[in-house]
Design a protein around this motif. Structure first.
Motif, mmCIF file in Angstrom:
data_model
loop_
_atom_site.group_PDB
_atom_site.id
_atom_site.type_symbol
_atom_site.label_atom_id
_atom_site.label_comp_id
_atom_site.label_asym_id
_atom_site.label_seq_id
_atom_site.Cartn_x
_atom_site.Cartn_y
_atom_site.Cartn_z
ATOM 1 N N ASP A 191 0.847 -1.192 0.000
ATOM 2 C CA ASP A 191 0.000 0.000 0.000
ATOM 3 C C ASP A 191 0.883 1.243 0.000
ATOM 4 O O ASP A 191 1.063 1.894 1.034
ATOM 5 C CB ASP A 191 -0.922 -0.013 1.230
ATOM 6 C CG ASP A 191 -1.921 1.132 1.205
ATOM 7 O OD1 ASP A 191 -1.992 1.859 0.184
ATOM 8 O OD2 ASP A 191 -2.617 1.328 2.235
ATOM 9 N N PRO A 192 1.454 1.587 -1.161
ATOM 10 C CA PRO A 192 2.361 2.731 -1.215
ATOM 11 C C PRO A 192 1.701 4.040 -0.794
ATOM 12 O O PRO A 192 2.373 4.927 -0.255
ATOM 13 C CB PRO A 192 2.781 2.771 -2.689
ATOM 14 C CG PRO A 192 2.574 1.379 -3.187
ATOM 15 C CD PRO A 192 1.380 0.878 -2.452
ATOM 16 N N ALA A 193 0.392 4.163 -1.029
ATOM 17 C CA ALA A 193 -0.275 5.409 -0.648
ATOM 18 C C ALA A 193 -0.185 5.640 0.852
ATOM 19 O O ALA A 193 -0.123 6.787 1.312
ATOM 20 C CB ALA A 193 -1.731 5.364 -1.097
ATOM 21 N N THR A 194 -0.177 4.564 1.617
ATOM 22 C CA THR A 194 -0.082 4.670 3.080
ATOM 23 C C THR A 194 1.346 4.501 3.581
ATOM 24 O O THR A 194 1.816 5.254 4.447
ATOM 25 C CB THR A 194 -0.969 3.603 3.748
ATOM 26 O OG1 THR A 194 -2.328 3.800 3.333
ATOM 27 C CG2 THR A 194 -0.882 3.691 5.265
ATOM 28 N N ASP A 195 2.044 3.519 3.017
ATOM 29 C CA ASP A 195 3.361 3.138 3.539
ATOM 30 C C ASP A 195 4.523 3.738 2.765
ATOM 31 O O ASP A 195 5.679 3.636 3.211
ATOM 32 C CB ASP A 195 3.492 1.611 3.537
ATOM 33 C CG ASP A 195 2.385 0.941 4.323
ATOM 34 O OD1 ASP A 195 1.964 1.515 5.355
ATOM 35 O OD2 ASP A 195 1.932 -0.152 3.916
ATOM 36 N N GLY A 196 4.275 4.336 1.617
ATOM 37 C CA GLY A 196 5.361 4.797 0.770
ATOM 38 C C GLY A 196 6.073 3.629 0.111
ATOM 39 O O GLY A 196 5.571 2.496 0.093
ATOM 40 N N TYR A 197 7.240 3.890 -0.434
ATOM 41 C CA TYR A 197 8.035 2.853 -1.094
ATOM 42 C C TYR A 197 9.305 2.599 -0.291
ATOM 43 O O TYR A 197 9.972 3.537 0.152
ATOM 44 C CB TYR A 197 8.398 3.274 -2.517
ATOM 45 C CG TYR A 197 7.233 3.271 -3.475
ATOM 46 C CD1 TYR A 197 6.857 2.101 -4.135
ATOM 47 C CD2 TYR A 197 6.493 4.426 -3.709
ATOM 48 C CE1 TYR A 197 5.787 2.084 -5.012
ATOM 49 C CE2 TYR A 197 5.423 4.422 -4.583
ATOM 50 C CZ TYR A 197 5.075 3.245 -5.228
ATOM 51 O OH TYR A 197 3.998 3.241 -6.102
ATOM 52 N N ARG A 198 9.638 1.333 -0.126
ATOM 53 C CA ARG A 198 10.820 0.936 0.643
ATOM 54 C C ARG A 198 11.426 -0.307 0.006
ATOM 55 O O ARG A 198 10.696 -1.202 -0.442
ATOM 56 C CB ARG A 198 10.441 0.661 2.096
ATOM 57 C CG ARG A 198 11.621 0.253 2.996
ATOM 58 C CD ARG A 198 11.172 0.064 4.440
ATOM 59 N NE ARG A 198 10.765 1.331 5.030
ATOM 60 C CZ ARG A 198 11.587 2.174 5.650
ATOM 61 N NH1 ARG A 198 12.881 1.862 5.778
ATOM 62 N NH2 ARG A 198 11.143 3.304 6.161
ATOM 63 N N VAL A 199 12.762 -0.375 -0.047
ATOM 64 C CA VAL A 199 13.454 -1.538 -0.590
ATOM 65 C C VAL A 199 14.460 -2.048 0.432
ATOM 66 O O VAL A 199 14.912 -1.308 1.317
ATOM 67 C CB VAL A 199 14.169 -1.218 -1.918
ATOM 68 C CG1 VAL A 199 13.173 -0.743 -2.967
ATOM 69 C CG2 VAL A 199 15.276 -0.193 -1.722
ATOM 70 N N LEU A 200 14.821 -3.311 0.286
ATOM 71 C CA LEU A 200 15.844 -3.940 1.119
ATOM 72 C C LEU A 200 17.027 -4.322 0.242
ATOM 73 O O LEU A 200 16.864 -5.046 -0.752
ATOM 74 C CB LEU A 200 15.297 -5.187 1.803
ATOM 75 C CG LEU A 200 16.307 -5.981 2.655
ATOM 76 C CD1 LEU A 200 16.751 -5.161 3.865
ATOM 77 C CD2 LEU A 200 15.710 -7.319 3.098
ATOM 78 N N VAL A 201 18.214 -3.849 0.598
ATOM 79 C CA VAL A 201 19.444 -4.209 -0.110
ATOM 80 C C VAL A 201 20.111 -5.340 0.666
ATOM 81 O O VAL A 201 20.466 -5.189 1.838
ATOM 82 C CB VAL A 201 20.397 -3.004 -0.212
ATOM 83 C CG1 VAL A 201 21.714 -3.417 -0.872
ATOM 84 C CG2 VAL A 201 19.742 -1.867 -0.989
ATOM 85 N N TYR A 202 20.299 -6.463 -0.003
ATOM 86 C CA TYR A 202 20.904 -7.650 0.617
ATOM 87 C C TYR A 202 22.214 -7.934 -0.089
ATOM 88 O O TYR A 202 22.250 -8.158 -1.306
ATOM 89 C CB TYR A 202 19.944 -8.833 0.486
ATOM 90 C CG TYR A 202 20.390 -10.097 1.183
ATOM 91 C CD1 TYR A 202 20.613 -10.128 2.551
ATOM 92 C CD2 TYR A 202 20.562 -11.281 0.462
ATOM 93 C CE1 TYR A 202 21.004 -11.302 3.191
ATOM 94 C CE2 TYR A 202 20.939 -12.459 1.093
ATOM 95 C CZ TYR A 202 21.159 -12.454 2.460
ATOM 96 O OH TYR A 202 21.536 -13.622 3.091
ATOM 97 N N SER A 203 23.336 -7.929 0.672
ATOM 98 C CA SER A 203 24.664 -8.063 0.055
ATOM 99 C C SER A 203 25.517 -9.126 0.751
ATOM 100 O O SER A 203 26.746 -9.014 0.781
ATOM 101 C CB SER A 203 25.385 -6.714 0.061
ATOM 102 O OG SER A 203 25.429 -6.158 1.369
ATOM 103 N N MET A 242 9.525 -2.290 -8.122
ATOM 104 C CA MET A 242 8.669 -2.088 -6.963
ATOM 105 C C MET A 242 7.303 -1.514 -7.336
ATOM 106 O O MET A 242 6.489 -1.210 -6.471
ATOM 107 C CB MET A 242 9.357 -1.225 -5.903
ATOM 108 C CG MET A 242 9.658 0.185 -6.271
ATOM 109 S SD MET A 242 10.563 0.995 -4.889
ATOM 110 C CE MET A 242 10.725 2.652 -5.560
ATOM 111 N N GLY A 243 7.035 -1.362 -8.641
ATOM 112 C CA GLY A 243 5.718 -0.958 -9.108
ATOM 113 C C GLY A 243 5.492 0.526 -9.174
ATOM 114 O O GLY A 243 4.351 0.976 -9.324
ATOM 115 N N ARG A 244 6.554 1.290 -9.126
ATOM 116 C CA ARG A 244 6.432 2.744 -9.146
ATOM 117 C C ARG A 244 6.516 3.321 -10.550
ATOM 118 O O ARG A 244 6.165 4.485 -10.772
ATOM 119 C CB ARG A 244 7.520 3.355 -8.267
ATOM 120 C CG ARG A 244 7.286 4.794 -7.891
ATOM 121 C CD ARG A 244 8.436 5.304 -7.024
ATOM 122 N NE ARG A 244 8.203 6.661 -6.565
ATOM 123 C CZ ARG A 244 9.090 7.373 -5.885
ATOM 124 N NH1 ARG A 244 10.278 6.853 -5.596
ATOM 125 N NH2 ARG A 244 8.826 8.602 -5.489
ATOM 126 N N GLY A 245 6.985 2.541 -11.484
ATOM 127 C CA GLY A 245 7.114 3.008 -12.866
ATOM 128 C C GLY A 245 6.753 1.892 -13.820
ATOM 129 O O GLY A 245 6.544 0.756 -13.422
#
Length: 325
Positions: free
Chosen positions: A69-81, A318-321
């Motif tokens: 729910d980006p409208a509520t939670d915004g966009y966030r990613v996890l970088v795993y290295s 992430m579905g933003r574009g």
């Protein structure tokens, strides 16, 4: 024994089949023989594995089940290295356990991704702690999970299961550079990479990247051709059922594309970035990103195009574009 119509038909079919096999056999080079003159010897058709999932460029393979729910939670990613083998210099020293441990200037790739997020309005967490990938519930906090030059067996069994369930629930995956040198024996993960895996590479060298699709969010702002320096991964299997977004022009590589383990390169179609819908989720991957300079403010040819390419890939996964167009 009398000759019947059925026996004549059977004999005719058998003769035709025998002739076809003989013709096919005569057209194929035998082991150790050179291919017929003029045939492309580039390595492309190396492996066609059925991963048993819905995959390809059809959006019908995506599961929009309301987990984000980006409208509520915004966009966030996890970088795993996490690395369980050779470690690229752009990752810096091994990070301690936990989420978001301190980064130093040596952690060039992780720092660059955090900076991209800050500049473009999405939050970035980072970790090398496999426990942070222990359940789908943990991963569903993120619109995309980025494997940043992970190495070898970077996932344990709970993390493998969680990643698969996350993707099946509509999650986004981004694989960068040595994400292709990871989890060789996890066949589902190979499919997530587009049915491809790292095999070898030649010398790190300059070359020209050709943008093959300008409709995707990751390529819309790129020039048709741009110079860059990388290792130019050779792949086995060759990616299948994907949309190729960019490739390297092998004719521009000073030392050629042949790799250290005998791979001859991919000829006219040597992909470096592609995308697909996979098992319910979105997958955007690139083999680029080897040098430290590509991730830092140190000026190097093509680095701004590379980072723009990566940013667009993250945002599309992430579905933003627009994704995989």
């Amino acid at each position: 024994m009398p000759i019947t119509r059925n026996s004549l038909v059977s004999a005719g079919l058998a003769a035709a089949l025998t002739a076809t096999v003989m013709l096919a056999g005569s057209a194929l080079p035998q082991a150790g023989q050179a291919p017929p003159s003029g045939r492309d010897t580039a390595a492309e058709n190396l492996g066609r594995v059925d991963y048993g999932v819905c995959r390809g460029t059809d959006p019908g393979c995506y599961h929009g089940w309301g987990n984000f729910d980006p409208a509520t939670d915004g966009y966030r990613v996890l970088v795993y290295s996490r690395t369980a083998g050779p470690r690229h210099a752009h990752l810096g020293p091994v990070l301690p356990a936990g989420l978001n441990p301190p980064l130093t200037p040596a952690h060039a790739a992780q720092s660059a991704l955090v900076k991209l997020g800050a500049e473009h309005g999405f939050a970035v967490d980072w970790t090398e702690d496999v426990a942070q990938l222990s359940s789908p519930a943990r991963l569903f906090r993120y619109n995309a999970v980025i494997f940043m030059s992970t190495t070898r067996d970077a996932l344990d069994d709970p993390a493998q299961t969680a990643l698969r369930q996350y993707v099946r629930g509509g999650g986004g995956f981004v694989g960068i550079h040595n994400a292709f040198g990871t989890e060789y024996n996890f066949q589902w993960y190979e499919g997530l990479l587009g049915g491809a895996n790292y095999y070898d590479h030649g010398r790190n060298q300059p070359g020209t990247v050709v943008t093959t699709s300008r409709r995707d969010a990751s390529t819309a702002g790129l020039p048709a051709r741009w110079d860059f320096t990388d290792e130019w991964y050779n792949l086995v299997p060759f990616p299948s059922a994907v949309r190729i977004l960019a490739k390297v022009d092998e004719a521009t590589l000073p030392d050629g594309a042949a790799g250290g383990s005998g791979h001859p390169g991919h000829g006219r179609n040597h992909p470096v970035s592609w995308c697909q819908y996979y098992d319910g989720g979105r997958s955007w991957v690139t083999t680029l990103g080897h040098t430290v300079e590509a991730w830092t403010d140190a000026p190097t040819t093509g680095d701004r195009y590379f980072l723009e390419h990566v940013r667009g890939g993250i945002e599309s996964a992430m579905g933003r574009g627009p994704f995989c167009r």
